[in-house]
Scaffold this active site. Structure first.
Site, PDB file in Angstrom:
ATOM      1  CD  GLU A  89      -3.393   8.184  -4.628  1.00 17.26           C
ATOM      2  OE1 GLU A  89      -3.354   7.110  -4.015  1.00 17.26           O
ATOM      3  OE2 GLU A  89      -3.471   9.296  -4.069  1.00 17.26           O
ATOM      4  CG  ASP A 123      -1.943   1.020   1.304  1.00 24.06           C
ATOM      5  OD1 ASP A 123      -2.466   1.371   0.236  1.00 24.06           O
ATOM      6  OD2 ASP A 123      -2.291   1.471   2.420  1.00 24.06           O
ATOM      7  CG  HIS A 124      -0.389   4.830   0.078  1.00 21.31           C
ATOM      8  ND1 HIS A 124      -0.804   5.792  -0.805  1.00 21.31           N
ATOM      9  CD2 HIS A 124      -1.487   4.460   0.779  1.00 21.31           C
ATOM     10  CE1 HIS A 124      -2.103   6.006  -0.649  1.00 21.31           C
ATOM     11  NE2 HIS A 124      -2.547   5.193   0.300  1.00 21.31           N
ATOM     12  CG  HIS A 162      -6.208   4.909  -1.640  1.00 17.64           C
ATOM     13  ND1 HIS A 162      -5.125   4.427  -0.958  1.00 17.64           N
ATOM     14  CD2 HIS A 162      -6.183   4.326  -2.864  1.00 17.64           C
ATOM     15  CE1 HIS A 162      -4.459   3.600  -1.740  1.00 17.64           C
ATOM     16  NE2 HIS A 162      -5.077   3.520  -2.908  1.00 17.64           N
ATOM     17  CG  ASP A 168      -4.971   1.709   8.342  1.00 13.63           C
ATOM     18  OD1 ASP A 168      -5.185   0.968   9.317  1.00 13.63           O
ATOM     19  OD2 ASP A 168      -3.862   2.243   8.152  1.00 13.63           O
TER      20      ASP A 168
HETATM   21  P1  13P Z   1      -8.747   5.257   5.748  1.00 18.92           P
HETATM   22  O1  13P Z   1      -7.825   6.128   6.519  1.00 18.92           O
HETATM   23  O2  13P Z   1      -9.998   5.973   5.360  1.00 18.92           O
HETATM   24  O3  13P Z   1      -9.034   3.971   6.435  1.00 18.92           O
HETATM   25  O4  13P Z   1      -8.009   4.906   4.358  1.00 18.92           O
HETATM   26  C1  13P Z   1      -7.036   3.896   4.306  1.00 18.92           C
HETATM   27  C2  13P Z   1      -6.274   3.880   3.031  1.00 18.92           C
HETATM   28  O5  13P Z   1      -6.591   4.514   2.051  1.00 18.92           O
HETATM   29  C3  13P Z   1      -5.087   3.026   3.006  1.00 18.92           C
HETATM   30  O6  13P Z   1      -4.408   3.098   1.793  1.00 18.92           O
HETATM   31  O1  G3H Z   2      -2.911   5.196   3.642  1.00 19.20           O
HETATM   32  C1  G3H Z   2      -2.213   4.881   4.564  1.00 19.20           C
HETATM   33  C2  G3H Z   2      -2.591   3.754   5.429  1.00 19.20           C
HETATM   34  O2  G3H Z   2      -3.611   4.125   6.321  1.00 19.20           O
HETATM   35  C3  G3H Z   2      -1.379   3.199   6.111  1.00 19.20           C
HETATM   36  O3  G3H Z   2      -0.909   4.084   7.069  1.00 19.20           O
HETATM   37  O4  G3H Z   2       1.503   4.503   6.612  1.00 19.20           O
HETATM   38  O5  G3H Z   2       0.543   4.712   8.926  1.00 19.20           O
HETATM   39  O6  G3H Z   2       0.834   2.458   7.867  1.00 19.20           O
HETATM   40  P1  G3H Z   2       0.581   3.943   7.652  1.00 19.20           P
HETATM   41 ZN    ZN Z   3      -4.498   5.040   0.941  1.00 16.85          ZN
END
Ligand code: 13P
Ligand code: G3H
Ligand code: ZN
Length: 307
Positions: free
Chosen positions: A134, A82-83, A210, A255
């Site tokens: 993205e 993720d990201h 997201h 998340d």
């Molecule tokens: P939320 O903070 O809305 O749960 O989004 C999570 C997210 O986009 C993780 O990539």
């Molecule tokens: O988009 C981000 C997710 O909520 C993950 O967050 O980088 O704190 O693990 P994090």
């Molecule tokens: Zn995200």
């Protein structure tokens, strides 16, 4: 491969007009909650691991936790970065056995985002790994926002078409007014659905939302009852999620709702049983609370019964 690819899971979701939840995992309890929910709901699931989750848990731990989760749940499970914001983030996960990576070049100028994404797609696809990218800036908008302001922040449909054609990505994350975390809107939720509709028509591929947590009132109330201070927290309402799915969103990232459920449950045990110090008696109820939230999401997204 132990893990399903993002492409196969999302192509099925898109054809079936439902969405699959991508839930961030950072430790065993969160992963068990998500995997347990997916098993009980017979739902495909995406285990999302951010670079900071990798840093926190260690790549060896988090990979094994995800592997056991997929094994135990018996449902199609994607292990997804993720990201990822660098080439190295993505390559490390591809080498380690991830079945999907997100390269987030949304802060880069358009041409640079295209170039770096396309480089990762070439390598990932050669390794049988899917890629999400993205375009646009994830930012909550407050109250009425002018067309010009939206155009400056949100995903441009024409650019989205060019981007997917030039990069070959498998899924596209778009900016239509959601944002990460527990403070998404002041007042009414405000998502740009006409823009989403235009993007979907042009890109013809699974769209990713997201920042899609609902920040439910019952979890906030429980957290507040046991000492949390989260004034003004607000998320994406369930009916907006349903509209987004009807317009082509096939992957929904969650998340915050899991974090809130976990910490509210921990607060409750610590407040009600100050004599308790067995971690299993503290984390156990937290796992149950997260699992209940994840099951609710799978039902809302329509992925229940699709595995
Ligand atoms: P939320 O903070 O809305 O749960 O989004 C999570 C997210 O986009 C993780 O990539
Ligand atoms: O988009 C981000 C997710 O909520 C993950 O967050 O980088 O704190 O693990 P994090
Ligand atoms: Zn995200």
């Amino acid at each position: 491969m132990i893990f399903a690819t993002l492409k196969e899971v999302l192509d099925r979701a898109r054809a079936g007009k439902y969405a699959v939840g991508a839930f961030n995992i950072n430790d065993m309890e969160i992963a068990k909650a998500i995997g347990g929910a997916a098993k009980e709901e017979r739902s495909p699931v995406i285990l999302a691991v951010s670079p900071s989750a990798i840093k926190y848990a260690g790549i060896e731990y988090i990979y094994e936790i995800a592997r056991v989760t997929a094994d135990n749940s018996g449902v199609p499970t994607v292990l997804h970065l993720d990201h990822g914001t660098s080439f190295d983030d993505c390559i490390q996960c591809i080498r380690y056995g991830w079945s999907s990576v997100m390269f987030d070049g949304s802060k880069l100028p358009f041409e640079e985002n295209v170039k770096q994404t396309a480089d990762i797609v070439r390598i990932a696809h050669a390794a049988g790994v899917s890629v999400e990218a993205e375009l646009g800036k994830l930012a909550g908008v407050e109250g009425h926002v002018s067309v010009e302001e939206k155009d400056a922040i949100f995903t441009n449909p024409g650019e989205a078409k060019l981007f997917v054609d030039r990069t070959g990505v498998d899924a596209l994350a778009v900016a239509i007014g959601t944002s990460h975390g527990a403070y998404k809107f002041k007042g009414e939720a405000n998502l740009d659905f006409p823009r989403l509709e235009n993007i979907e028509k042009l890109v013809n591929m699974p769209i990713v939302l997201h920042g899609a947590s609902g920040v439910p009132k019952y979890v906030l109330d429980k957290a507040a009852k046991y000492g949390a201070k989260l004034p003004g927290a607000a998320g994406v309402p369930n009916d907006a999620i349903k509209t987004a799915i009807s317009l082509g969103v096939a992957k929904i990232n969650i998340d915050t709702d899991i974090r809130l459920a976990m910490t509210a449950a921990i607060r409750q045990v610590l407040a009600e049983k100050p004599e308790e110090f067995d971690p299993r008696k503290i984390f156990g109820p937290a796992e149950d609370a997260m699992k209940a939230v994840a099951k609710g999401k799978m039902q809302l997204f329509g992925s229940s019964g699709r595995a």
